[in-house]
Design an enzyme around this catalytic site. Sequence first.
Site, PDB file in Angstrom:
ATOM      1  N   ASN A 115       0.831  -1.188   0.000  1.00 44.05           N
ATOM      2  CA  ASN A 115       0.000   0.000   0.000  1.00 44.05           C
ATOM      3  C   ASN A 115       0.874   1.249   0.000  1.00 44.05           C
ATOM      4  O   ASN A 115       1.964   1.266   0.560  1.00 44.05           O
ATOM      5  CB  ASN A 115      -0.952   0.003   1.209  1.00 44.05           C
ATOM      6  N   PHE A 119      -1.626   7.965   4.417  1.00 42.43           N
ATOM      7  CA  PHE A 119      -2.351   8.518   5.572  1.00 42.43           C
ATOM      8  C   PHE A 119      -3.613   9.255   5.148  1.00 42.43           C
ATOM      9  O   PHE A 119      -3.887  10.382   5.599  1.00 42.43           O
ATOM     10  CB  PHE A 119      -1.466   9.459   6.394  1.00 42.43           C
ATOM     11  N   SER A 189       5.919   4.961   8.510  1.00 38.39           N
ATOM     12  CA  SER A 189       5.300   4.620   7.235  1.00 38.39           C
ATOM     13  C   SER A 189       6.205   5.083   6.102  1.00 38.39           C
ATOM     14  O   SER A 189       6.764   6.180   6.154  1.00 38.39           O
ATOM     15  CB  SER A 189       3.937   5.300   7.100  1.00 38.39           C
ATOM     16  N   ASN A 191       5.178   5.969   3.223  1.00 34.20           N
ATOM     17  CA  ASN A 191       4.345   6.638   2.223  1.00 34.20           C
ATOM     18  C   ASN A 191       4.132   8.129   2.457  1.00 34.20           C
ATOM     19  O   ASN A 191       3.370   8.767   1.731  1.00 34.20           O
ATOM     20  CB  ASN A 191       2.982   5.939   2.149  1.00 34.20           C
ATOM     21  N   THR A 192       4.770   8.699   3.472  1.00 35.40           N
ATOM     22  CA  THR A 192       4.726  10.131   3.722  1.00 35.40           C
ATOM     23  C   THR A 192       6.140  10.674   3.632  1.00 35.40           C
ATOM     24  O   THR A 192       7.008  10.245   4.413  1.00 35.40           O
ATOM     25  CB  THR A 192       4.119  10.438   5.108  1.00 35.40           C
ATOM     26  N   LYS A 234       6.170   3.414  16.843  1.00 40.10           N
ATOM     27  CA  LYS A 234       6.131   2.376  15.809  1.00 40.10           C
ATOM     28  C   LYS A 234       7.281   2.591  14.841  1.00 40.10           C
ATOM     29  O   LYS A 234       7.423   3.668  14.261  1.00 40.10           O
ATOM     30  CB  LYS A 234       4.794   2.423  15.065  1.00 40.10           C
ATOM     31  N   ASN A 263       6.368  -1.703  11.300  1.00 44.62           N
ATOM     32  CA  ASN A 263       5.550  -1.189  10.217  1.00 44.62           C
ATOM     33  C   ASN A 263       5.817  -2.008   8.948  1.00 44.62           C
ATOM     34  O   ASN A 263       6.492  -3.035   8.994  1.00 44.62           O
ATOM     35  CB  ASN A 263       5.872   0.299   9.994  1.00 44.62           C
TER      36      ASN A 263
END
Length: 359
Positions: A115, A119, A189, A191-192, A234, A263
């Site tokens: 994915n 967020f 994450s 993705n940011t 995390k 994560n």
Amino acid sequence: MYKLLFRTVFAPMSAERAHHIGFGAIKAFDRVPVAREAVGRALRPRPEESAEVLGLRFPNRFGLAAGFDKNADGVRGLARLGFGYIEVGTITGRAQPGNPAPRMFRFTRDRALVNRMGFNNVGADAAAVRLADQRRLLERIPAPVRPVVGVNIGKTKDVAGLEATIADYRHSTGLLAPLADYLVLNVSSPNTPGLRDLQAVESLRPLIQAVQETAAQAVPHPRNALGHVPLLVKIAPDLADADVVAVTELALELGVDGVVASNTTISREGLRTDAERVGAAGPGGLSGPPLAGRACDMVRLIRRTAGPGLTVIAAGGIETAADARARLAAGADLLQGYTGFIYHGPFWPRRIAAAAYPG
């Protein structure tokens, strides 16, 4: 029956659409009292599975990881499926749409997901209203089987610079800490942009201190044995062992209550899925069984470094009873799953929770 449903209904759909339909069905089911109560009775945790962790009583050790209920609007429906705790989010200071679709992909041969959601969520202000409503609904579930509710908070994408990032996390913390049994600081994450840089000790230190201070101001008298809202960090499986140790030592120094390991990963090593399909999916975080080995090693490393001084929540690739037992043996106190829920359906949490009972 779920395997047939997955193959014939969900698998042909985009992964994100299937998620929305499946989660929508859980929420719709929760609005039917007879069905809701029947499922709740069938899947409720057994008394002997409960555990005292983070100054809280968990009905069992297995929870739903952040990412499934991003906006904190389906907690009670999920509670009926036998989870000992539910972690909502990731929630950011401001609402944001996330990355462009398509942004979620299945690697079915590996029972994995990729994915790059980014967020996507309604933001802390709206999420706080929704979570307050869900908590009122949860009060109708008897305390011994009522799941603990964690809140996972992250960085708004267009916030730049450490000072502004800290202010962003402070905003989320102030609104959500009063509604959270525990908080998770998501700095991992993939993705940011820039988020994973916050795992560096020099950035993580002031961020943790700011969140601790804000939570203490927002919740001066929490209802738990610790005397403060528990805070966990995390971290990513892509960290080098030395960095995992550094974060663990910082957590001990600052009185952080625990670490979530781990994560999703940016690695694509060891996949059985065709390389062309893997490449076509593009960047993003990989979750599921391919992550299990590294995630388990991280739990072992954190426990060896911290001794009994930190709570360790194990996440990443927990799919079977054997996975659950291996993570507990490595030193985890609690377990989390997400991808297994997608591939194995609504009765899967109950099976893993039973496996996580050490007795």
